[in-house]
Motif scaffolding. Structure first.
Motif, PDB file in Angstrom:
ATOM      1  N   UNK A 169       0.828  -1.210   0.000  1.00  0.00           N
ATOM      2  CA  UNK A 169       0.000   0.000   0.000  1.00  0.00           C
ATOM      3  C   UNK A 169       0.862   1.259   0.000  1.00  0.00           C
ATOM      4  N   UNK A 194       2.322   2.793   2.108  1.00  0.00           N
ATOM      5  CA  UNK A 194       2.444   3.229   3.506  1.00  0.00           C
ATOM      6  C   UNK A 194       3.238   4.523   3.627  1.00  0.00           C
ATOM      7  N   UNK A 195       2.977   5.476   2.741  1.00  0.00           N
ATOM      8  CA  UNK A 195       3.608   6.790   2.877  1.00  0.00           C
ATOM      9  C   UNK A 195       2.927   7.523   4.025  1.00  0.00           C
ATOM     10  N   UNK A 196       3.703   8.322   4.770  1.00  0.00           N
ATOM     11  CA  UNK A 196       3.117   9.062   5.880  1.00  0.00           C
ATOM     12  C   UNK A 196       2.268  10.203   5.323  1.00  0.00           C
ATOM     13  N   UNK A 197       0.959  10.176   5.544  1.00  0.00           N
ATOM     14  CA  UNK A 197       0.090  11.146   4.874  1.00  0.00           C
ATOM     15  C   UNK A 197       0.280  12.573   5.379  1.00  0.00           C
ATOM     16  N   UNK A 220       3.160  13.953   6.118  1.00  0.00           N
ATOM     17  CA  UNK A 220       4.473  14.485   5.773  1.00  0.00           C
ATOM     18  C   UNK A 220       4.581  14.671   4.260  1.00  0.00           C
TER      19      UNK A 220
END
Lengths: 262, 358
Positions: free
Chosen positions: B85, B87-90, B92
């Protein structure tokens, strides 16, 4: 909603100390409140209690809300009702329960006496600490539920990604989980703050006359002294302050944490 | 061969009574891209997550550059992972996402900035450092995830079905980009996919898994041309199976009897089954021709059942040798074929694989 509010505004502007049939208009009730050090200190104390109870609820409620959100559906099935149960009790019943536990012949005193830690029953009631403790217990479910619902929206893969990027548990909490959970923390804090500063049953019953909070003071002015105009003025001042507080928090969560909402 | 960067020994994972991974051992030398390939539930993702540290193995050992990391928490392992997915930090920005791991590694601020810029350049997102992840397209997000994982210069790069959320065309492009990038960086990579084409294109070595067990390990060509089990032959590419009995051994070839009196010669494999035993013949559709046999080819009579036109090729189903065979034909011959027509199939013995069992 508007009619009682407008009536309140009208009443608070009566010139006399009588609740009915007074003549003339003035702001003297507002002036009286804002010009009197005693009333202002009660206001300050009320707001301070509100903050302390909110912070306390965040500290206790975050771990609870977080673990509930990360729990399997099975684990949650019987834990959620445990969180909600206190809310189904009438506030008065809840407070009386505490009175029994904390009273002179109450559970806590008996326990401490039995252990030999104290020689005579201690005065647990009628202190500001106890009042705040009871209010925190009463309002904690709101905090837990609001944090839980937000944390449930945070993809657990984000925490794994943080760990994979060499972030320890504390760093992950500070830089990933807390920022993303902030809307829930703020919403919960707003609720608890409002409920605390407007509380009157708990401070009166647990705090007695020693702990003064604005809510119980308004209660006295309206029902005991029957000075509705002054009570109304106090209510509106409190309302205005709460309003400003909520608007501030809303603004904060919109500007600073808006990106987490999508 | 130098010591392997990533080494898994007798790895096993049980979930309750289910065995998700059973006695898995792989060694990955520096710079190699190994692909775990298999259907969902075969244990490939569990294996990857054990390497990353999100799942603790029931038994076995994992080493990265010689260091035993089996019981270490994820943040103490030298891996970089690209999540399915992303999993990027939303909360940042793209640059902050890439910088995240560098901060944790206590890289000085100035170096961090240059490294982030390098990474952005590398994945061709130079101008988008200030954007938030949700303002990017799927392909761009995927590149950020890759840049973020590579920024910390991990000993092992882990990829968990990184292309599964992209549409078909983008998937092919990202696949090629990834191949170029990883080849350039010489990063040791463990890659999980259920897409056999992806595995064939990207991997130096493929580990085919099924029900928690390793079926076969080898370079893509070997996996495709010389599958060792029926599962591997079936899972990768299309394959026809003909039940047969070993009849005789003739020089370097094996003669087998199949249905409808067909006799087929197959090149002898290293572990040829004994005469009289049952075997399964595997032949790829593209290795069967209709008519025009070479001098050494097997000739098998058959009857056309259906003809399906696919554009660049035609798929013809032929009843022959007691089986329903799929033939892939790239010529124009197919267009003239009608269902019911009698044909002669030509199969090179070198392309007939003898698999154990019936």
């Amino acid at each position: 909603m508007l009619v009682p509010l407008l009536t309140l505004v009208r009443t608070s502007l009566y010139d006399s100390d009588k609740s009915f049939g007074g003549a003339g208009w003035s702001l003297r009730h507002y002036v009286r409140f804002l010009g009197d050090g005693f009333y202002l200190s009660v206001l300050g104390q009320t707001l301070l209690y509100g903050l302390i109870v909110s912070v306390f609820c965040v500290v206790v409620g975050f771990p609870l809300g977080y673990s509930l959100a990360r729990m399997s559906a099975r684990g949650r099935r019987w834990r959620i009702p445990m969180v909600i149960l206190p809310l189904t009790l009438s506030l008065v019943v809840n407070v009386f329960g505490w009175l029994i536990i904390l009273g002179r012949g109450g559970l806590v005193n008996k326990f401490l006496l039995g252990l030999g830690l104290i020689d005579a029953p201690v005065q647990l009631l009628f202190s500001s600490f106890t009042v705040m403790l009871v209010m925190a217990q009463t309002f904690l479910p709101f905090m837990v539920l609001s944090i839980m619902s937000v944390v449930a929206q945070i993809d657990p893969a984000l925490e794994q990604a943080a760990a994979n990027l060499r972030a320890g548990r504390w760093t992950t909490l500070r830089r990933v989980v807390l920022p993303l959970a902030m809307p829930g923390i703020l919403a919960g804090s707003t609720l608890v703050f409002i409920l605390t500063v407007s509380a009157f049953i708990t401070p009166r019953l647990i705090g007695g006359t020693r702990v003064q909070m604005l809510g119980s003071m308004i209660y006295e002015q309206t029902l005991v002294t029957l000075n509705w105009p002054f009570g109304g003025a106090m209510s509106l001042i409190l309302l205005a302050i709460v309003f400003v507080f909520v608007a501030g928090v809303n603004r904060l969560s919109r500007t600073r944490f808006s990106e987490t909402r999508s | 061969m130098s010591a392997s960067v990533l080494s898994m020994q007798s790895l096993r994972k049980e979930f309750g009574r289910m065995v998700a991974v059973d006695d898995l051992s792989i060694d990955v030398p520096k710079g190699e891209l190994v692909c775990l390939l298999g259907p969902s539930g075969c244990g490939k993702t569990t294996t990857l997550r054990m390497v990353a540290g999100f799942i603790e193995p029931t038994a076995g050992e994992i080493r990265i550059q010689g260091r035993d990391i089996t019981r270490l928490p994820p943040y103490k392992r030298d891996t970089g992972m690209v999540f399915q997915s992303y999993a990027l930090f939303p909360h940042l920005t793209v640059a902050e996402n890439i910088e995240f791991g560098l901060k944790n590694l206590k890289v000085p601020a100035a170096d961090r900035k240059t490294r982030v810029q390098e990474m952005l350049q590398m994945v061709e997102l130079g101008a988008l450092g200030g954007r938030l992840p949700r303002q990017l397209s799927g392909g761009q997000q995927q590149r950020v995830a890759l840049a973020r994982a590579l920024a910390i210069r991990p000993a092992v790069l882990l990829l968990d079905e990184p292309f599964s959320n992209l549409d078909a065309q983008l998937r092919v492009r990202m696949r090629e980009e990834l191949r170029g990038l990883i080849g350039k960086l010489d990063t040791t990579t463990l890659f999980v996919t259920h897409d056999q084409e992806e595995a064939l294109v990207l991997a130096d070595r493929i580990v085919v898994m099924n029900q928690g067990r390793v079926e076969q390990v080898g370079p893509p060509r070997e996996i495709y041309d010389r599958p060792k089990t029926r599962f591997v032959a079936q899972f990768i590419g299309l394959c026809n199976f003909i039940p047969a009995t070993v009849a005789e051994s003739a020089g370097d070839a094996l003669v087998l009897e199949a249905g409808q009196g067909a006799r087929l010669r197959a090149a002898r494999a290293a572990s040829a089954p004994a005469i009289g035993t049952k075997a399964m013949l595997a032949v790829r559709p593209e290795n069967i021709r209709i008519g025009n046999p070479g001098p050494n080819d097997n000739r098998v009579p058959g009857r056309v059942r259906t003809v399906t036109y696919l554009g660049k090729a035609s798929h013809i189903r032929v009843e022959a040798a007691g089986a329903d065979l799929l033939v892939e034909d790239h010529g124009m011959r197919a267009s003239a074929l009608q269902p019911g027509a009698a044909v002669e199939l030509a199969i090179d013995p070198a392309r007939v694989l003898v698999l154990p069992g019936a």
